[in-house]
Design an enzyme around this catalytic site. Structure first.
Site, PDB file in Angstrom:
ATOM      1  N   LYS A 138       5.100  -2.858  -9.120  1.00  0.00           N
ATOM      2  CA  LYS A 138       5.630  -2.184 -10.318  1.00  0.00           C
ATOM      3  C   LYS A 138       6.839  -2.953 -10.835  1.00  0.00           C
ATOM      4  O   LYS A 138       7.980  -2.547 -10.633  1.00  0.00           O
ATOM      5  CB  LYS A 138       6.064  -0.768  -9.948  1.00  0.00           C
ATOM      6  CG  LYS A 138       4.910   0.209  -9.898  1.00  0.00           C
ATOM      7  CD  LYS A 138       5.481   1.610  -9.737  1.00  0.00           C
ATOM      8  CE  LYS A 138       4.428   2.592  -9.307  1.00  0.00           C
ATOM      9  NZ  LYS A 138       5.010   3.778  -8.684  1.00  0.00           N
TER      10      LYS A 138
ATOM     11  N   GLY B 128       7.843   4.332  -2.216  1.00  0.00           N
ATOM     12  CA  GLY B 128       6.710   5.024  -1.619  1.00  0.00           C
ATOM     13  C   GLY B 128       5.839   4.100  -0.782  1.00  0.00           C
ATOM     14  O   GLY B 128       5.567   4.385   0.392  1.00  0.00           O
TER      15      GLY B 128
ATOM     16  N   ARG C 242       6.620  15.269   4.340  1.00  0.00           N
ATOM     17  CA  ARG C 242       7.561  15.868   3.376  1.00  0.00           C
ATOM     18  C   ARG C 242       7.904  17.308   3.736  1.00  0.00           C
ATOM     19  O   ARG C 242       9.021  17.765   3.472  1.00  0.00           O
ATOM     20  CB  ARG C 242       6.977  15.815   1.970  1.00  0.00           C
ATOM     21  CG  ARG C 242       7.055  14.417   1.412  1.00  0.00           C
ATOM     22  CD  ARG C 242       6.726  14.405  -0.057  1.00  0.00           C
ATOM     23  NE  ARG C 242       7.040  13.109  -0.612  1.00  0.00           N
ATOM     24  CZ  ARG C 242       6.397  12.570  -1.643  1.00  0.00           C
ATOM     25  NH1 ARG C 242       5.398  13.215  -2.224  1.00  0.00           N
ATOM     26  NH2 ARG C 242       6.753  11.396  -2.103  1.00  0.00           N
TER      27      ARG C 242
ATOM     28  N   GLY D 276      10.956   6.455  -6.793  1.00  0.00           N
ATOM     29  CA  GLY D 276      11.650   6.303  -8.072  1.00  0.00           C
ATOM     30  C   GLY D 276      13.074   6.839  -8.005  1.00  0.00           C
ATOM     31  O   GLY D 276      13.995   6.246  -8.565  1.00  0.00           O
TER      32      GLY D 276
HETATM   33  P1  ADP Z   1       6.945   0.707  -3.790  1.00  0.00           P
HETATM   34  O1  ADP Z   1       6.103   1.950  -3.886  1.00  0.00           O
HETATM   35  O2  ADP Z   1       7.367   0.416  -2.386  1.00  0.00           O
HETATM   36  O3  ADP Z   1       8.089   0.726  -4.755  1.00  0.00           O
HETATM   37  P2  ADP Z   1       5.169  -0.709  -5.588  1.00  0.00           P
HETATM   38  O4  ADP Z   1       4.573   0.581  -5.981  1.00  0.00           O
HETATM   39  O5  ADP Z   1       5.984  -1.438  -6.609  1.00  0.00           O
HETATM   40  O6  ADP Z   1       6.015  -0.538  -4.234  1.00  0.00           O
HETATM   41  O7  ADP Z   1       4.025  -1.733  -5.148  1.00  0.00           O
HETATM   42  C1  ADP Z   1       3.163  -1.513  -4.083  1.00  0.00           C
HETATM   43  C2  ADP Z   1       1.894  -2.273  -4.260  1.00  0.00           C
HETATM   44  O8  ADP Z   1       2.150  -3.645  -4.494  1.00  0.00           O
HETATM   45  C3  ADP Z   1       1.002  -2.233  -3.055  1.00  0.00           C
HETATM   46  O9  ADP Z   1      -0.128  -1.446  -3.338  1.00  0.00           O
HETATM   47  C4  ADP Z   1       0.642  -3.693  -2.804  1.00  0.00           C
HETATM   48  O10 ADP Z   1      -0.740  -3.904  -2.542  1.00  0.00           O
HETATM   49  C5  ADP Z   1       1.004  -4.351  -4.110  1.00  0.00           C
HETATM   50  N1  ADP Z   1       1.265  -5.788  -3.972  1.00  0.00           N
HETATM   51  C6  ADP Z   1       2.175  -6.400  -3.202  1.00  0.00           C
HETATM   52  N2  ADP Z   1       2.051  -7.736  -3.294  1.00  0.00           N
HETATM   53  C7  ADP Z   1       1.045  -7.982  -4.142  1.00  0.00           C
HETATM   54  C8  ADP Z   1       0.405  -9.168  -4.643  1.00  0.00           C
HETATM   55  N3  ADP Z   1       0.810 -10.374  -4.254  1.00  0.00           N
HETATM   56  N4  ADP Z   1      -0.614  -9.028  -5.520  1.00  0.00           N
HETATM   57  C9  ADP Z   1      -1.024  -7.800  -5.891  1.00  0.00           C
HETATM   58  N5  ADP Z   1      -0.496  -6.659  -5.451  1.00  0.00           N
HETATM   59  C10 ADP Z   1       0.542  -6.736  -4.599  1.00  0.00           C
HETATM   60 MG    MG Z   2       4.562   2.535  -5.253  1.00  0.00          MG
END
Ligand code: ADP
Ligand code: MG
Length: 390
Positions: free
Chosen positions: A201, A348, A36, A371
Site C-alpha cells: 500500500k 495488519g 482482538r 492504519g
Molecule cells: P501492512 O498491512 O503491514 O501495512 P501492506 O498492506 O502495505 O502491509 O502490504 C502487504 C502486502 O504486500 C502483502 O500481501 C504482501 O504480499 C505484499 N507485498 C510485499 N512485497 C511485495 C512484492 N514485492 N510484490 C507484490 N506484493 C508484495
Molecule cells: Mg495491509
C-alpha cells in the site's frame, strides 16, 4: 487535557459502554482468530472486577449501513462468553426500545454485546443522524474507548458519543498502552531510531514516510514499495509491482533525504519469481517480477541495524504469503526482534507475518491498529483520542 485513563476508577454501579474492536475473522458462524477479543480483556475484566456492568460496542466488516446478518456479532458473543467464562447477552439491534430495556435490566458484572454498529449508516457518517450517537450514549453511564484500531476515524461510537460523558469517560487499557508506546516513538524515541517500511500500500504510506524522514535516523524500504522508489531513481524493475501514481512523491522523499543527510536504504538485491536473485544495480529483464528482498540485502540491513535503540516496522519485505518468498520478511523479523531495543510493529499484514514466523512475542509491541498506528506515527495523535481529551 491529558488522556483520561482507567487507573483506579471504581465502576461499581456504572453501566459502562466500552467501544471495542471486535472486527474479527468469522467463518461458518465461528470466530477463527480471537486475538482482538483477547486484547480487550484487561479493560473488560477491570470493569467487572469493580462491579460495573458492560455494554460492548463494536463494528464488524463493512455492511454498508444496512442490517446484514452475514455481519452479525452473534458469533463474537459466543466466543467472548467462552473466553470470559461468563454469560454474554447478545442484543439483536444497536439502538431502540428492546436494546434499551436490555441495558436497563443489566446487573453489576453482567455483559451485553450490541449488534454491529455499522448496521446504521450514522455510525460512519454521524452527521446523517446525530440522534444515533445520543441513543447509544443513553444506554450507559460511563464511556470507555478501547478500540485503538478504529481511533483514526471520527465515527458516532468513537467521536460523537464522547460529548455525552463530560466527566465519566476514559481510554481503555489497550488504548492507553498503544498511546504510551507510540507517543514515545513520536516524541522522543531512544536513538538510533530506524524504520523498516515495506508492503504494497504505497500511496497511503507516503505521509508516514515523510514523518519518519524527520524522526528516524535511517529508513529501510523493502517490499513492493521499493520498486516505486527504484522507478523514482529511473531504474528498470521489469514486471515488479510499481505504484505509478506515487513515483513523483517517492522522488520528493529521496530528494528530501539527501538534503537532510538522512539515509534511505533500498534493497541491493531482489529475489524474482522467474529470474532468480538480481542485484539492483543491474537492469531487470522485462518480465522479471520482484517478490522478496535478497540475502545480501538482509545481511547488510541486519548489520546496519545493530546498535538500534528503537525500531518501527511496517509492511512485509516480500510476498510472504507464498513460500519461499517469506524469507526476507521472516529474516528481518528475526533480526529486529533480537535487538536490545524497543521494537514495534504497526501494520495488519506485518503483524500477521510476525505471527506466522512465530516471533511476535519477541517484539516489544505489536500494534492492534494498522492504519491507526501509521496515522499516530505521522501526526502524534488520532481523532478519537483527541475527543477523549477535550
Ligand atoms: P501492512 O498491512 O503491514 O501495512 P501492506 O498492506 O502495505 O502491509 O502490504 C502487504 C502486502 O504486500 C502483502 O500481501 C504482501 O504480499 C505484499 N507485498 C510485499 N512485497 C511485495 C512484492 N514485492 N510484490 C507484490 N506484493 C508484495
Ligand atoms: Mg495491509
Amino acid at each position: 487535557m491529558e488522556l483520561p485513563v482507567i487507573d483506579s476508577i471504581n465502576f461499581a454501579g456504572e453501566k459502562v459502554l466500552v467501544r471495542v474492536d471486535f472486527n474479527v475473522p468469522i467463518e461458518n458462524g465461528s470466530v477463527t482468530d480471537a486475538t482482538r477479543i483477547k486484547e480487550a480483556l484487561p479493560t473488560l475484566q477491570k470493569v467487572l472486577a469493580t462491579n460495573g456492568s458492560l455494554i460492548l460496542l463494536s463494528h464488524l466488516g463493512r455492511p454498508q449501513g444496512k442490517r446484514d446478518i452475514k455481519y452479525s456479532l452473534a458469533p463474537v458473543a459466543k466466543e467472548l462468553a467462552s473466553i470470559l467464562q461468563t454469560p454474554v447477552k447478545m442484543a439483536s439491534d444497536v439502538i431502540g426500545s428492546e436494546v434499551k430495556a436490555m441495558a436497563l435490566a443489566l446487573k453489576p458484572k453482567e455483559v451485553l454485546l450490541l449488534e454491529n454498529l455499522r448496521f446504521y449508516e450514522a455510525e460512519e457518517n454521524p452527521e446523517k443522524d446525530p440522534s444515533f450517537a445520543k441513543q447509544l450514549a443513553e444506554l450507559g453511564t460511563f464511556y470507555i474507548n478501547d478500540a485503538f484500531g478504529a481511533a483514526h476515524r471520527a465515527h458516532a461510537s468513537t467521536a460523537d458519543i464522547v460529548q455525552y460523558f463530560p466527566k465519566k469517560r476514559c481510554a481503555g487499557l489497550l488504548m492507553e498502552k498503544e498511546v504510551t508506546i507510540l507517543t514515545k516513538i513520536f516524541q522522543n524515541p531512544d536513538r538510533p531510531f530506524y524504520a523498516l517500511i515495506g508492503g504494497a500500500k504505497v500511496g497511503s504510506k507516503m505521509g508516514v514516510l515523510y514523518a519518519l524522514l524527520e524522526k528516524a535516523d535511517a529508513l529501510f524500504i523493502g517490499g513492493a514499495m521499493a520498486f516505486t522508489f527504484f522507478k523514482a531513481q529511473e531504474k528498470n524493475v521489469g514486471a515488479s509491482l510499481v505504484d505509478y501514481e506515487h513515483i513523483h512523491t517517492a522522488k520528493k522523499i529521496l530528494d528530501k533525504a539527501l538534503e537532510k543527510k538522512n539515509p534511505i536504504y533500498l534493497p541491493i538485491d531482489i529475489v524474482t519469481e522467474n529470474h532468480g536473485t538480481i542485484e539492483t544495480n543491474k537492469d531487470f529483464p522485462i518480465d522479471a517480477k520482484g517478490v522478496d528482498i535478497g540475502e545480501k540485502t538482509i545481511e547488510k540491513w541486519q548489520n546496519l541495524m545493530q546498535g538500534a535503540k528503537t525500531v518501527f516496522w511496517n509492511g512485509p519485505m516480500g510476498i510472504f504469503e507464498v513460500s519461499p518468498f517469506e524469507k526476507g520478511t521472516f529474516a528481518m523479523a528475526k533480526a529486529i526482534s533480537s535487538l536490545s531495543a524497543t521494537t514495534v510493529i504497526g501494520g495488519g499484514d506485518s503483524a500477521y507475518a510476525a505471527e506466522k514466523s512465530g516471533l511476535s512475542k519477541k517484539f516489544t509491541h505489536v500494534s492492534t491498529g494498522g492504519g491507526a498506528a501509521l496515522e499516530f506515527i505521522e501526526f502524534g495523535s488520532l481523532t478519537a483520542i483527541d475527543f477523549l481529551k477535550k
